[in-house]
Write an enzyme that holds these catalytic residues in place. Structure first.
Site, mmCIF file in Angstrom:
data_model
loop_
_atom_site.group_PDB
_atom_site.id
_atom_site.type_symbol
_atom_site.label_atom_id
_atom_site.label_comp_id
_atom_site.label_asym_id
_atom_site.label_seq_id
_atom_site.Cartn_x
_atom_site.Cartn_y
_atom_site.Cartn_z
ATOM 1 N N SER A 779 6.981 -6.304 -0.076
ATOM 2 C CA SER A 779 5.615 -6.089 -1.138
ATOM 3 C C SER A 779 5.617 -6.444 -2.239
ATOM 4 O O SER A 779 5.939 -7.816 -2.550
ATOM 5 C CB SER A 779 5.443 -4.540 -0.851
ATOM 6 O OG SER A 779 4.099 -4.370 -1.302
ATOM 7 N N ASP A 853 -2.377 -7.076 8.031
ATOM 8 C CA ASP A 853 -1.983 -6.193 6.844
ATOM 9 C C ASP A 853 -3.250 -5.635 6.111
ATOM 10 O O ASP A 853 -4.174 -6.122 5.809
ATOM 11 C CB ASP A 853 -1.349 -7.152 5.744
ATOM 12 C CG ASP A 853 -0.776 -6.474 4.549
ATOM 13 O OD1 ASP A 853 -0.923 -5.395 4.187
ATOM 14 O OD2 ASP A 853 0.357 -6.849 4.180
ATOM 15 N N HIS A 887 1.267 -3.705 7.035
ATOM 16 C CA HIS A 887 1.858 -4.052 6.008
ATOM 17 C C HIS A 887 3.472 -4.019 5.937
ATOM 18 O O HIS A 887 4.154 -4.669 5.569
ATOM 19 C CB HIS A 887 1.626 -3.179 4.609
ATOM 20 C CG HIS A 887 2.143 -3.475 3.136
ATOM 21 N ND1 HIS A 887 1.952 -4.666 2.578
ATOM 22 C CD2 HIS A 887 2.903 -3.023 2.562
ATOM 23 C CE1 HIS A 887 2.456 -4.901 1.682
ATOM 24 N NE2 HIS A 887 3.099 -3.573 1.432
#
Length: 963
Positions: A779, A853, A887
């Site tokens: 991330s 995601d 994600h």
């Protein structure tokens, strides 16, 4: 881990401890619902995209990394993992691959030393009964198979729904429940299994009744095991362990898209059910009714962050209504069922402490195509528990225009809750600045309170006025409550002492500090259970005086690491006495919960009983009961070591300094049996995640403990200890903006300086080979990775970037903690974006991204476009898109393949790297047979050219003290 959030009402009056590879977390239960898991579609594409052909280094796998998981999990929420999948269709990474994997190489497995750790069975989650006399062991399975993720899901209004189960999609579950008696001497008796469940039962939302005699939970059975995948509500008798369905009719199903059920008394539950009159889902029209039009002819200023999975058209609106609409029913343990109100999109159910009233929140049209359902119109109503409507508390309009600045909020009534210390008194807060944090206002927020039985036209009472943004209330009684307020820009946090029912006592500030300054954190007050089943601040007395004391449970951050404590504080004088503290030499101990809160009336110090956890660098977490006055710990669990092959790893918290004088910390891990004199420098994996600070002093403070157990999750960088790597975990990467300066204006400079300091330290210590240091992150850590490969290529030989965002112009209305827009800080957005520096990246970079995601800002497109930019400049890169993954990654096939990709990358471009890193030129050079250096192609073992991937973007984690 200590609690920081004060819950105002708990349907189960219990808490849960959840392990993640022997990490645990504690949470008091909330009524919020959790998600469901996915169903099956065939899959054939591993989603691997390569820029050039290459060979692998046989027998050397890699594992991705994540920081230790320490999440707060409500007891009703699912916390288990799925059962391990069948062996994936790829060959083990120990075997040599074809020269060209292409796009159909299949899912691969990492080496057994990594695979065995990831496949180890998870430890159970623990839940303690309201009367503190029993503990549940909630059993879980390992990673889910990809077929679970492949089940259809509807992406609507910012959420994902499993239409088959009518729950949130991808919901994990428990596989069984064991009930253990906690004996008078503090030991744990043998387990009693909850029985009577159908084969293959998946259990969710476990909730104690207020008297602790029953458990309620949802059960679903998949179609392949004879069920239909829908949730049914079951109840188990705690004494016998016998479970049975609550409803006599097998066709009453729970709707868990939002809330699911709540105990309203010891024998009655209010349940969100799928309306019996509901037909088939609406069908998507063959032709659209017309063009999709958005208009701003009123010239409204609406700035929004990059939300995903939003409604797109009228069909989506109908589909959202179809799945989210519930019929409430009152269901008694004797089988009586009574409809409650009309079908609606109910989002939360909250009984009053005395169980006379229920506060019900729902959402309704008009919906929005630009914001998620949390900003849809919201109605809050008050009902009696027998289904009589009392009054509407508020009906908030659609909130599309909440400013993007930190501390901006929705206008109107918010945070509506019941006072935990009174039978049926409401409180809420209303903003005075229109919800815009950029507007100067005093007061900024006002807290109001009102009885549920208020007469028509009766005005609410002003409880407290705040100049910062409201952050919650800890209730105690009519004479004491703590009110919290904070302001992100200044990192200021204030705690007020108020007397709710006494106008003669003026509010006073108890604590006024920066929430970044962890050394000054006084801890949070511990709570006790009331006769209502709610939790309030525990008042403590001493035998020898009449003073009133609070129990402050703190992390105890110090320059040597966290040393948790329990302080007795005189609420009037502020004087403190430390009555318990963790062992700081070898162990890390923390207070999990107060176990003596059943005592009616005053609680005395010499009657205290607490639940604690204890761990060390090499000993996994176990739980203990400690009672005053002797405080002798009695161990109640004996969990096995989750990965004994790494039991003797070396862990050390190290400190070093950045070039500008900022003190930095990191945790250095070395593999078992490592001997620097014999083994010399190792290949090293550095894994981190940047953070923003207002002061150098706060940025330099030590967080965490050197004695905490080394937890290893399924994608943790610590997996590479099994591959004989040194791992530098979580080196602090502070981005500091002091005074009026914005941190991100100096992002690249501070990022590089922090990385340089970390690399220099591991080289100085002789544990890391200078030419074999890899950088990685997930991330926002992936975003960091790409930037470091672009701007500090002299430090790292390769990088791994997972689920990142690389082009900040695609998130123009703020990202992470940046609340300026692209047009307000154009240069910052451009200079921070590694996409704009793709031509500077000369090191091999591996990019990984979930195809689905749903995180704000980290669209899969970010990695796609970054990869194309890299490839367009001849960079050595590789992009792996994981089908069905979001994600974070959850399917066993996906996780194993990510570990294989990472290990292969590290073996090829780190372990086998024979090139020299030229710190002056910032380029990777290798002499060919004629003695010429080629600066355009990064060489690898075997002469193959590999591909690169890029970092990702993360979300701001709110400081615990703000909760």
């Amino acid at each position: 881990m200590r609690l920081h959030k004060v819950y105002h009402r708990f349907s189960s009056s219990s808490f849960i401890i959840q392990h993640q590879f022997n990490r645990f977390s504690l949470s008091l239960p909330s009524s919020s619902s959790s998600s469901s898991y996915l169903s099956s579609l065939p899959f054939k594409f591993p989603g691997i995209r390569t820029s050039q052909q290459f060979r692998t280094v046989s027998g050397k796998p890699f594992s991705s990394t994540m920081s230790r998981l320490q999440s707060l999990v409500p007891v009703e929420a699912v916390s288990g993992e799925y059962i391990a999948a069948a062996p994936s269709n790829g060959s083990a990474s120990n075997s040599q691959l074809e020269d060209d994997l292409g796009t159909n190489g299949g899912y691969q497995l990492p080496p057994s030393e990594i695979r065995d750790i990831v496949d180890a069975p998870p430890l159970p989650a623990l839940s303690v009964s309201p009367h503190r006399d029993k503990i549940l062991f909630l059993k879980r399975r390992s990673l889910p198979p990809l077929i679970d993720l492949a089940k259809p899901e509807e992406k609507l209004a910012g959420i994902r729904i499993d239409g088959k189960s009518n729950t949130r999609s991808r919901m994990s579950f428990y596989t069984g429940i064991g009930i253990h008696q906690l004996t008078s001497d503090g030991t744990l008796g043998p387990g009693k299994e909850v029985h009577g469940l159908p084969d293959g039962a998946r259990i969710n939302f476990v909730s104690w009744s207020n008297n602790g005699q029953h458990l309620a939970f949802c059960v679903r059975v998949d179609e392949d095991l004879g069920g239909n995948g829908k949730l049914q509500l079951w109840v188990a008798n705690v004494e016998t362990g016998l479970a049975k369905p609550l409803f006599k009719s097998a066709k009453i199903y729970v709707n868990a898209v939002f809330d699911n059920f709540v105990w309203v008394d010891d024998s009655t539950l209010l349940v969100c059910t799928i309306p019996s009159s509901r037909g088939d889902p609406p069908k998507k029209p063959l032709l659209p009714p017309g063009p999709k039009i958005q208009s701003n002819e009123q010239k409204n200023t609406i700035q929004l962050r990059t939300f995903q999975d939003l409604l797109k058209d009228e069909y989506d609106e109908d589909l959202f209504d179809y799945y989210a609409t519930s019929q409430l029913v009152l269901a008694s343990l004797d089988g009586t069922v009574k409809p409650f109100g009309q079908p609606a999109v109910y989002k939360s159910l909250d009984p009053s402490p005395d169980d006379k009233y229920i506060m019900i929140s729902s959402t309704h049209r008009p919906y929005s195509y630009v914001v998620p359902c949390g900003r849809f119109p919201k109605k809050v109503e008050l009902w009696t528990v027998d289904g009589k409507f009392i009054r509407q508390l508020c009906d908030l309009p659609l909130a599309e225009n909440i400013p993007i600045a930190h501390n901006s909020v929705r206008n109107g009534m918010r945070s509506i809750n019941w006072r935990a210390d009174r039978p049926s008194t409401l409180y809420w807060v209303e903003t005075q600045d229109g919800g815009d944090a950029k507007v100067e206002a005093s007061p900024r927020d006002i807290v109001y309170t009102q009885s549920a039985e208020a007469s028509e036209g009766e005005e609410p009472t002003v409880l407290h006025k705040l100049d910062l943004r409201y952050g919650g209330i800890s209730w105690c009684d009519d004479s004491l409550a703590l009110v919290y307020e904070s302001w992100y820009k200044t990192r200021r946090l204030r705690t007020w002492v108020i007397s709710p029912e006494s106008k003669d006592v003026s509010p006073r500030i108890l604590f006024d500090r920066s929430f970044e300054d962890v050394y000054s954190d006084p801890g949070s007050p511990m709570s006790r259970r009331t006769s209502y089943g709610t939790y309030v601040i525990a008042k403590i007395r001493k035998e020898e005086d009449d003073a009133t004391y609070l129990l402050l449970n703190g992390n105890g951050a110090t320059p040597e690491g966290n040393i948790p404590f329990l302080d007795l504080m005189d609420i009037n004088s502020g004087n403190k006495e430390r009555i318990w503290q963790s062992d700081k030499e070898k162990y890390y101990e923390s207070v999990v919960a107060l176990m003596s809160d059943r005592i009616e009336g005053d609680m005395f110090v010499n009657q205290l009983k607490i639940l604690t956890s204890k761990e060390s660098k090499t000993e996994n977490t176990q739980y203990y009961i400690q009672s005053w006055p002797d405080k002798k710990p009695v161990q109640i669990t004996n969990f096995p070591h989750p990965y004994p092959q790494l039991a003797s790893l070396h862990k050390e918290m190290i400190r070093y300094q950045r070039s500008d004088g900022v003190q930095l910390t990191a945790t250095l891990y070395l593999p078992p049996g490592y001997d620097s004199s014999k083994d010399g420098p190792l290949p090293c994996l550095v894994w981190s995640y940047p953070g923003e600070f207002k002061t150098k002093e706060a940025a330099g403070q030590v967080r965490g403990s050197p004695n905490e157990f080394a937890s290893i999750g399924s994608t943790s960088p610590l997996l590479w200890l099994a591959r004989r790597f040194a791992v530098l975990s979580g080196p602090t990467i502070p981005i500091i903006g002091e005074g009026d300066k914005e941190a991100n204006d100096l992002y690249v400079e501070q990022l590089v300086a922090s990385a340089e300091a970390a690399v220099q330290e591991v080289i100085r210590r002789g544990v890391a080979h200078p030419n074999k240091i890899a950088i990685g992150g997930h991330s926002y850590g992936a975003f960091m990775t790409a930037n470091l490969l672009a701007h500090a290529s002299h430090l790292f030989c390769c990088g791994i970037a997972r689920s990142g965002a690389y082009n900040r112009t695609l998130t123009p209305f703020g990202f992470q903690n940046e609340d300026r827009t692209l047009w307000e800080a154009t240069n910052t957005y451009i200079e921070m974006s590694p996409f704009m520096s793709a031509n500077k990246i000369k090191r091999p970079i591996l990019l990984v991204h979930g195809e689905e995601d749903n995180n704000s800002g980290t669209l899969t497109m970010q990695s796609d476009r970054f990869y194309n930019a890299l490839k367009g400049h001849g960079a050595l890169c590789r992009l792996v898109i994981l089908p069905y993954e979001s994600h974070g990654y959850s399917a066993r096939e996906s996780i194993m393949h990510v570990l294989w990709e990472t290990d292969r990358w590290l073996q090829k471009f780190c372990v086998s790297n024979t090139s020299e890193l030229d710190a002056d030129a910032g380029s990777l050079k290798k002499e060919d047979s004629t003695g010429n250096a080629d600066d355009k192609v990064i060489s690898a073992t075997g002469g193959g050219v590999a591909e690169t991937e890029e970092p990702e973007n993360g979300e701001y984690s709110r400081q615990r003290s703000l909760l």
